[in-house]
Design an enzyme around this catalytic site. Structure first.
Site, PDB file in Angstrom:
ATOM      1  N   ARG A 268       0.859  -1.177   0.000  1.00  0.00           N
ATOM      2  CA  ARG A 268       0.000   0.000   0.000  1.00  0.00           C
ATOM      3  C   ARG A 268       0.899   1.233   0.000  1.00  0.00           C
ATOM      4  O   ARG A 268       1.865   1.295   0.764  1.00  0.00           O
ATOM      5  CB  ARG A 268      -0.857  -0.023   1.272  1.00  0.00           C
TER       6      ARG A 268
ATOM      7  N   GLU B 147      -4.314  -7.353   5.305  1.00  0.00           N
ATOM      8  CA  GLU B 147      -3.440  -6.231   5.657  1.00  0.00           C
ATOM      9  C   GLU B 147      -2.506  -6.659   6.787  1.00  0.00           C
ATOM     10  O   GLU B 147      -2.919  -7.345   7.720  1.00  0.00           O
ATOM     11  CB  GLU B 147      -4.291  -5.041   6.109  1.00  0.00           C
TER      12      GLU B 147
ATOM     13  N   GLU C 148     -13.562  -1.544   6.853  1.00  0.00           N
ATOM     14  CA  GLU C 148     -12.847  -1.734   8.124  1.00  0.00           C
ATOM     15  C   GLU C 148     -13.643  -1.198   9.304  1.00  0.00           C
ATOM     16  O   GLU C 148     -13.471  -1.656  10.422  1.00  0.00           O
ATOM     17  CB  GLU C 148     -11.445  -1.112   8.060  1.00  0.00           C
TER      18      GLU C 148
ATOM     19  N   ARG D 114     -13.539  -5.454   3.833  1.00  0.00           N
ATOM     20  CA  ARG D 114     -12.412  -5.241   4.747  1.00  0.00           C
ATOM     21  C   ARG D 114     -12.713  -5.582   6.210  1.00  0.00           C
ATOM     22  O   ARG D 114     -11.862  -5.396   7.084  1.00  0.00           O
ATOM     23  CB  ARG D 114     -12.006  -3.756   4.685  1.00  0.00           C
TER      24      ARG D 114
HETATM   25  C1  GCO Z   1      -6.002   0.868   7.512  1.00  0.00           C
HETATM   26  C2  GCO Z   1      -6.757   1.800   8.379  1.00  0.00           C
HETATM   27  C3  GCO Z   1      -6.057   2.247   9.615  1.00  0.00           C
HETATM   28  C4  GCO Z   1      -7.005   3.094  10.460  1.00  0.00           C
HETATM   29  C5  GCO Z   1      -6.874   2.749  11.898  1.00  0.00           C
HETATM   30  C6  GCO Z   1      -7.795   3.575  12.760  1.00  0.00           C
HETATM   31  O1  GCO Z   1      -6.367   0.769   6.357  1.00  0.00           O
HETATM   32  O2  GCO Z   1      -5.112   0.221   8.020  1.00  0.00           O
HETATM   33  O3  GCO Z   1      -7.351   2.819   7.635  1.00  0.00           O
HETATM   34  O4  GCO Z   1      -4.841   2.861   9.354  1.00  0.00           O
HETATM   35  O5  GCO Z   1      -6.781   4.445  10.257  1.00  0.00           O
HETATM   36  O6  GCO Z   1      -7.134   1.398  12.024  1.00  0.00           O
HETATM   37  O7  GCO Z   1      -7.837   3.082  14.047  1.00  0.00           O
HETATM   38 MG    MG Z   2      -8.034   1.815   5.838  1.00  0.00          MG
END
Ligand code: GCO
Ligand code: MG
Length: 404
Positions: free
Chosen positions: A149, A341, A264, A285
């Site tokens: 990423r 991830e 997420e 996600r």
């Molecule tokens: C990602 C996420 C994280 C979030 C974090 C917030 O894609 O890994 O966007 O970076 O910002 O989990 O608590």
């Molecule tokens: Mg994210």
């Protein structure tokens, strides 16, 4: 007499960052661990667990994972939401851990066995400008990552999501009160395509490239970004708009073939039902800790599988190694796996949470130990007490509040 839940307690610690862990202990000494970390709102989940969930667990048969899940979800009357679902996830993960321990099998075996030999992961490369980001992507490729990423500073903006000083570790919850970021959509939309053109020029086409927009755009702006990135063949574009309005994705989808990932911050299958059924996304996600545990994530993945949507579980550092261990077992099993991830935890986090999973050649492996393979050193954890930490907020250049 059979296995019974005798005790359950919540352990809060801050080895590098805050983590909330639920430990469920049975009458036969077998215990299970579940992650309950909700970045910036940790103590609300602690209270939900201690005040409302744990009293209902004592004396139950830990093998009744489904019934306990339904009791905590259906039985609560007030359903869903990140606090409730993180608490349920922690119970669910700990119970799967106990079941696997009692059976003497790795958790993925309890789910149906391996569907693949390892779990492809993506790392986070970032830099203050294009040059530095290109270099950082190169570093990830050198250590074996097949998917990276890329996040980059935007000229004219003092700070941007995803860009940090420490290149192997990123923690956005960085202050005792929320720090403020400034955002400009026009500056961002002009800059990002240049980054990916350069990345393809320098690193070629063999590496999977990903990017996280972190909820900053509107659907039509997102459509423009997706279009402009099409020639660079991204693996995915993530969280391109906030997704409360699932229908909004139709606008994006009608304009671009760049694959879309979202979810997420979703807690249940209801948050992604339309997105999945209408085939408006390519990757979901949601992950174990924020989406009701393995029991519920499996339902989301099964629905997604019907519509060609693959999994791409969240794996930032605010998810503890306990979540990562459970997610890797899930990933090894789930038939419609896409990618996982993987943001490396700080060394001190890994010391507090000894685990069996390991990275090799762009893949993570959960290890072959029975259970999800992650433990918690409580004595060491006690040396790192909770520290209040907020995620930042975002304002536009004229001061208007925006999505972080
Ligand atoms: C990602 C996420 C994280 C979030 C974090 C917030 O894609 O890994 O966007 O970076 O910002 O989990 O608590
Ligand atoms: Mg994210």
């Amino acid at each position: 007499m059979g296995l019974k839940i005798e005790e359950a307690r919540v352990i809060v610690c801050c080895p590098g960052r805050n983590f909330v862990t639920l430990k469920i202990i049975t009458n036969e000494g077998i215990y299970g661990l579940g992650d309950a970390t909700l970045n910036g709102r940790e103590l609300s989940v602690v209270s939900y667990l201690e005040d409302h969930v744990i009293p209902c667990l004592i004396g139950r048969d830990p093998h009744q994972i489904e019934d306990i899940w339904q009791f905590l979800y259906r039985g609560a009357y007030w359903r869903r939401g990140p606090i409730t679902m993180s608490a349920i996830a922690a119970v669910d993960t700990a119970l799967w851990d106990i079941k696997a321990k009692a059976a003497g099998l790795p958790l993925y075996q309890m789910l149906g066995g391996k569907s693949r030999t390892g779990v492809m992961v993506y790392g986070h490369a970032n830099g203050r400008d294009i040059e530095e980001t290109v270099e950082e992507v190169g570093r990830y490729i050198e250590i074996g990552y097949q998917a990276v990423r890329a996040q980059c500073g935007i000229p004219g903006l003092p700070s941007t999501y995803g860009v940090s000083n420490d290149k192997m570790f990123y923690e956005p919850a960085d202050a005792d009160l929320p720090s403020e970021n400034i955002w400009s959509t026009s500056r961002y939309l002009d800059h990002v395509p240049k980054l990916f053109e350069k990345l393809r020029q320098v690193h070629g086409w063999d590496v999977h490239l990903l990017h996280d927009v972190h909820h900053r755009l509107t659907p039509i702006e997102a459509a423009r970004l997706g279009q402009s990135l099409e020639p660079m063949r991204l693996f995915w574009l993530e969280d391109i708009v906030p997704a409360e309005n699932q229908e909004g994705f139709r606008i994006i989808r009608n304009h671009t073939t760049t694959p879309l990932a979202v979810g997420e911050v979703f807690n249940t299958i209801w948050d992604c039902k339309n997105l999945i059924e209408e085939q408006l996304i390519d990757y979901i996600r949601s992950t174990v800790v924020h989406a009701g545990g393995i029991t519920h994530l499996r339902r989301i993945a099964d629905l997604a599988g019907l519509y060609h949507v693959k999994t791409g579980c969240h794996g930032a550092t605010d998810l503890s190694p306990v979540c990562m261990g459970a997610a890797l077992n899930f990933d090894l099993w789930v038939p419609n796996f896409g990618i996982q991830e993987y943001m490396r935890h700080a060394e001190v986090t890994d010391e507090v949470f000894p685990h069996h999973y390991y990275f090799s050649n762009g893949f993570l492996h959960p290890g072959e130990s029975p259970v999800h393979g992650v433990d918690l050193d409580e004595k060491l954890a006690a040396k790192y007490p909770y520290q209040r930490a907020y995620l930042p907020v975002t304002r536009l250049e004229d001061g208007t509040m925006w999505n972080w």
